[in-house]
Motif scaffolding. Sequence first.
Motif, mmCIF file in Angstrom:
data_model
loop_
_atom_site.group_PDB
_atom_site.id
_atom_site.type_symbol
_atom_site.label_atom_id
_atom_site.label_comp_id
_atom_site.label_asym_id
_atom_site.label_seq_id
_atom_site.Cartn_x
_atom_site.Cartn_y
_atom_site.Cartn_z
ATOM 1 N N SER A 42 21.591 7.507 0.110
ATOM 2 C CA SER A 42 21.382 8.753 -0.638
ATOM 3 C C SER A 42 19.922 8.895 -1.063
ATOM 4 C CB SER A 42 22.298 8.794 -1.862
ATOM 5 O OG SER A 42 22.034 7.727 -2.746
ATOM 6 N N ARG A 43 19.288 7.781 -1.471
ATOM 7 C CA ARG A 43 17.879 7.850 -1.854
ATOM 8 C C ARG A 43 16.999 8.185 -0.656
ATOM 9 N NH1 ARG A 43 17.003 2.637 -5.953
ATOM 10 N NH2 ARG A 43 18.328 3.421 -7.644
ATOM 11 N N LEU A 44 17.327 7.610 0.490
ATOM 12 C CA LEU A 44 16.548 7.884 1.686
ATOM 13 C C LEU A 44 16.696 9.345 2.100
ATOM 14 C CD1 LEU A 44 14.707 6.760 3.874
ATOM 15 C CD2 LEU A 44 16.758 6.105 5.163
ATOM 16 N N GLU A 91 13.230 6.155 -4.605
ATOM 17 C CA GLU A 91 13.178 6.839 -3.310
ATOM 18 C C GLU A 91 12.020 6.319 -2.472
ATOM 19 O OE1 GLU A 91 15.009 11.024 -5.105
ATOM 20 O OE2 GLU A 91 12.863 10.798 -4.782
ATOM 21 N N ARG A 92 10.878 6.100 -3.121
ATOM 22 C CA ARG A 92 9.715 5.594 -2.391
ATOM 23 C C ARG A 92 9.977 4.176 -1.884
ATOM 24 N NH1 ARG A 92 3.400 5.566 -4.194
ATOM 25 N NH2 ARG A 92 3.868 7.736 -4.546
ATOM 26 N N LEU A 136 10.946 0.580 2.748
ATOM 27 C CA LEU A 136 11.682 -0.513 3.381
ATOM 28 C C LEU A 136 12.374 -0.065 4.668
ATOM 29 C CD1 LEU A 136 13.286 -2.202 0.240
ATOM 30 C CD2 LEU A 136 11.494 -3.154 1.701
ATOM 31 N N CYS A 137 13.042 1.083 4.628
ATOM 32 C CA CYS A 137 13.856 1.508 5.782
ATOM 33 C C CYS A 137 13.047 2.184 6.880
ATOM 34 C CB CYS A 137 14.966 2.455 5.316
ATOM 35 S SG CYS A 137 16.217 1.678 4.281
ATOM 36 N N PHE A 165 0.820 -1.210 0.000
ATOM 37 C CA PHE A 165 0.000 0.000 0.000
ATOM 38 C C PHE A 165 0.851 1.256 0.000
ATOM 39 C CE2 PHE A 165 -2.051 3.454 2.344
ATOM 40 C CZ PHE A 165 -3.101 3.715 1.477
ATOM 41 N N ARG A 166 1.945 1.216 0.752
ATOM 42 C CA ARG A 166 2.823 2.390 0.795
ATOM 43 C C ARG A 166 3.472 2.654 -0.557
ATOM 44 N NH1 ARG A 166 4.762 -0.302 6.293
ATOM 45 N NH2 ARG A 166 3.306 0.705 7.727
ATOM 46 N N LEU A 167 3.608 1.618 -1.360
ATOM 47 C CA LEU A 167 4.207 1.800 -2.685
ATOM 48 C C LEU A 167 3.194 2.283 -3.714
ATOM 49 C CD1 LEU A 167 6.533 -1.350 -2.980
ATOM 50 C CD2 LEU A 167 7.212 1.011 -2.513
ATOM 51 N N VAL A 168 1.959 1.770 -3.660
ATOM 52 C CA VAL A 168 0.992 2.079 -4.715
ATOM 53 C C VAL A 168 -0.120 3.015 -4.257
ATOM 54 C CG1 VAL A 168 1.460 -0.108 -5.880
ATOM 55 C CG2 VAL A 168 -0.420 0.012 -4.237
#
Length: 204
Positions: free
Chosen positions: A163-165, A133-134, A139-140, A33-36
């Motif tokens: 770096s993405r985070l 980034e998402r 994940l983190c 859900f957090r991704l889509v």
Amino acid sequence: MQTTLRARIRDGDSEAFGHLFDAYARSVYNHAFRLVGDWSAAEDIVSLTFLEAWRLRGRVDPEGGSLRPWLLGIATNTARNTRRAARRHAAALARLPRDEDVRDIADEVAGRLDDTELLAAVRLALDTLRRGEREVLALCVWSDLDYATAAETLGIPVGTVKSRLSRARKKLAAAARDREPRRRPGQVKGGRTPAAWPAQEESR
């Protein structure tokens, strides 16, 4: 014992796979859900993730810890494929001739489904992020994986995860600042705001 569960899953033990589903389906669902940003699509991703996990069960190392990062990695790839398929479907529909006599109510229906202001604001903020980034944020931050595990899950270097985070957090902070309510003309600092944001986010 986790090692025993891994070995049983690798060997195609359906009961062990059922235990795996019971243990991590909710975690996979939340991650999807957090991704889509869509509950129904997240449910589909959960189903596809565990189907793919069953197909790939022979690749599971008999030794190791939790299989949650492995499942989240499969869910991440499934979400990518789902978004690509949705874009292709939308493009195909856009090429079809439209019947001018039929009212298009898609936007109206979508508006009713997404009428929770807080959830809409979160989605707008997440839309400022690139896909990578998402995924790292999910994940983190939300799934609480460490940098090394997230890097292994996504197949990228640890430095790229960091770096993405960092970029994701900066973009979300900027989006949050942009969403802050502005005082109306004549409103004194510290005065009461005309309306409060919704207190609850939709949950399932």
